[in-house]
Design an enzyme around this catalytic site. Structure first.
Site, PDB file in Angstrom:
ATOM      1  N   ASN A  93       0.835  -1.203   0.000  1.00 34.58           N
ATOM      2  CA  ASN A  93       0.000   0.000   0.000  1.00 34.58           C
ATOM      3  C   ASN A  93       0.866   1.247   0.000  1.00 34.58           C
ATOM      4  O   ASN A  93       1.900   1.302   0.669  1.00 34.58           O
ATOM      5  CB  ASN A  93      -0.921   0.005   1.221  1.00 34.58           C
ATOM      6  CG  ASN A  93      -1.887  -1.164   1.206  1.00 34.58           C
ATOM      7  OD1 ASN A  93      -2.103  -1.756   0.147  1.00 34.58           O
ATOM      8  ND2 ASN A  93      -2.447  -1.503   2.345  1.00 34.58           N
ATOM      9  N   HIS A 110       5.940  -0.658  -2.730  1.00 38.63           N
ATOM     10  CA  HIS A 110       5.425   0.056  -3.911  1.00 38.63           C
ATOM     11  C   HIS A 110       5.467   1.577  -3.734  1.00 38.63           C
ATOM     12  O   HIS A 110       4.800   2.300  -4.458  1.00 38.63           O
ATOM     13  CB  HIS A 110       3.994  -0.399  -4.224  1.00 38.63           C
ATOM     14  CG  HIS A 110       3.924  -1.810  -4.741  1.00 38.63           C
ATOM     15  ND1 HIS A 110       2.774  -2.567  -4.711  1.00 38.63           N
ATOM     16  CD2 HIS A 110       4.862  -2.604  -5.289  1.00 38.63           C
ATOM     17  CE1 HIS A 110       3.017  -3.768  -5.224  1.00 38.63           C
ATOM     18  NE2 HIS A 110       4.278  -3.819  -5.576  1.00 38.63           N
ATOM     19  N   CYS A 118      12.582  13.264  -7.254  1.00 37.45           N
ATOM     20  CA  CYS A 118      13.019  14.194  -8.295  1.00 37.45           C
ATOM     21  C   CYS A 118      13.867  13.453  -9.324  1.00 37.45           C
ATOM     22  O   CYS A 118      14.841  12.793  -8.973  1.00 37.45           O
ATOM     23  CB  CYS A 118      13.827  15.327  -7.673  1.00 37.45           C
ATOM     24  SG  CYS A 118      14.537  16.444  -8.895  1.00 37.45           S
ATOM     25  N   SER A 179      -4.764  -9.642  -3.297  1.00 30.69           N
ATOM     26  CA  SER A 179      -5.426 -10.567  -4.223  1.00 30.69           C
ATOM     27  C   SER A 179      -4.463 -11.578  -4.841  1.00 30.69           C
ATOM     28  O   SER A 179      -4.897 -12.470  -5.561  1.00 30.69           O
ATOM     29  CB  SER A 179      -6.117  -9.771  -5.331  1.00 30.69           C
ATOM     30  OG  SER A 179      -5.155  -9.023  -6.051  1.00 30.69           O
ATOM     31  N   GLU A 205     -11.802 -13.166   0.879  1.00 34.34           N
ATOM     32  CA  GLU A 205     -12.142 -14.416   0.189  1.00 34.34           C
ATOM     33  C   GLU A 205     -10.833 -15.068  -0.245  1.00 34.34           C
ATOM     34  O   GLU A 205      -9.804 -14.395  -0.278  1.00 34.34           O
ATOM     35  CB  GLU A 205     -12.999 -14.096  -1.040  1.00 34.34           C
ATOM     36  CG  GLU A 205     -12.262 -13.179  -1.994  1.00 34.34           C
ATOM     37  CD  GLU A 205     -13.157 -12.465  -3.005  1.00 34.34           C
ATOM     38  OE1 GLU A 205     -14.373 -12.496  -2.856  1.00 34.34           O
ATOM     39  OE2 GLU A 205     -12.574 -11.895  -3.938  1.00 34.34           O
ATOM     40  N   ALA A 221     -11.096  -7.649   7.258  1.00 34.58           N
ATOM     41  CA  ALA A 221      -9.809  -7.490   7.943  1.00 34.58           C
ATOM     42  C   ALA A 221      -9.977  -7.018   9.381  1.00 34.58           C
ATOM     43  O   ALA A 221      -9.262  -7.478  10.277  1.00 34.58           O
ATOM     44  CB  ALA A 221      -8.924  -6.515   7.161  1.00 34.58           C
TER      45      ALA A 221
END
Ligand code: NAD
Ligand code: ZN
Length: 236
Positions: A93, A110, A118, A179, A205, A221
């Site tokens: 996240n 990520h 920059c 996922s 799921e 969660a």
């Protein structure tokens, strides 16, 4: 076997109940935007304004008063605080809800929405303002060189050596709200299995990679993560 060294991987599902959209669910971000328009280096080269607008909107949403860490973020921060051995939280996240909940031993593989990078001087700096094609770098005063400090499709995630080392040593690998679509994160369970770790998936799921996990707990969660953490702290 007692769990000693823990690696936790989180994805968009952990922040869903905080009011941030997931990516691939039916009403997720990718139902409204095309990845190739807003989340690739080519998109940024072609149309930087459109990419800036996408992240400006997401950053504003993250900073909106109603978005707060939830019970799942809090439980993971408590696990880190009370765990006597090695612990690493790896998040896909780009929000900062884990930090706001108190997590400190974490890596943002990520990138981070509240930072900019920059292209001229390489500086990574905190930024909560909207970005434009004319924004000026605080570090080197160049203009038009700033981009969101996020990893786009086709780019290498951050801190992969650090993460690989922790996975190779871990006894317990917990995946929360992801996922299992995006590599290399989707392959972490295989690395943990190879290290002989217990592997657990906590998700709404069964994910695409659920069959690689030894155990799965399914539900929201905010319900399943606090339960799992409480049980683990009671009986490691
Ligand atoms: P995802 O949307 O693919 O999956 C979210 C998962 O969470 C789903 O399996 C869903 O069932 C589950 N979920 C939804 N609500 C939940 C809840 N309340 N409780 C528990 N689980 C819930 O998100 P992902 O797996 O994180 O996606 C992979 C990563 O790809 C993203 O985190 C993102 O970092 C990255 N990515 C980034 C960009 C970008 O903007 N730069 C673009 C694309 C992908
Ligand atoms: Zn600069």
């Amino acid at each position: 076997m007692k769990a000693r060294r823990i690696v936790v991987l989180t994805g968009a599902g952990v922040s869903q109940e905080s009011g941030l959209d997931t990516f691939r669910d039916a009403d997720g971000i990718w139902s409204r935007y095309r990845v190739e328009d807003v989340a690739t280096p080519e998109a940024f080269a072609r149309n930087p304004r459109q990419v800036h607008d996408f992240y400006n909107l997401r950053r504003r949403n993250l900073l909106a008063g109603h978005v707060k860490p939830n019970a799942a973020h809090a439980a993971l921060a408590e696990l880190e605080r009370r765990w006597p051995d090695e612990f690493l939280l790896v998040t896909q996240n780009i929000d900062d809800l884990h930090e706001r909940a108190g997590s400190r031993k974490l890596v943002h593989m990520h990138g981070e929405m509240r930072k900019v990078r920059c292209a001229a001087c390489g500086a990574v700096t905190a930024n909560d303002a909207d970005l434009s094609v004319d924004s000026v770098c605080d570090a080197c005063t160049s203009s038009g060189t700033l981009r969101p400090h996020v990893v786009w499709f086709g780019e290498m995630p951050l801190e992969m050596e650090h993460i690989g080392g922790a996975l190779a040593r871990c006894n317990l690998f917990i995946s929360v709200g992801t996922s299992g679509n995006v590599y290399p994160a989707a392959g972490f369970v295989a690395e943990a299995n190879a290290a002989g770790a217990r592997t657990v998936e906590l998700n709404l799921e069964p994910s695409l990679s659920h069959s690689h996990f030894a155990e799965g707990r399914y539900g929201k969660a905010t319900a399943i993560v606090p339960d799992f953490v409480a049980a683990l702290l009671a009986k490691p």
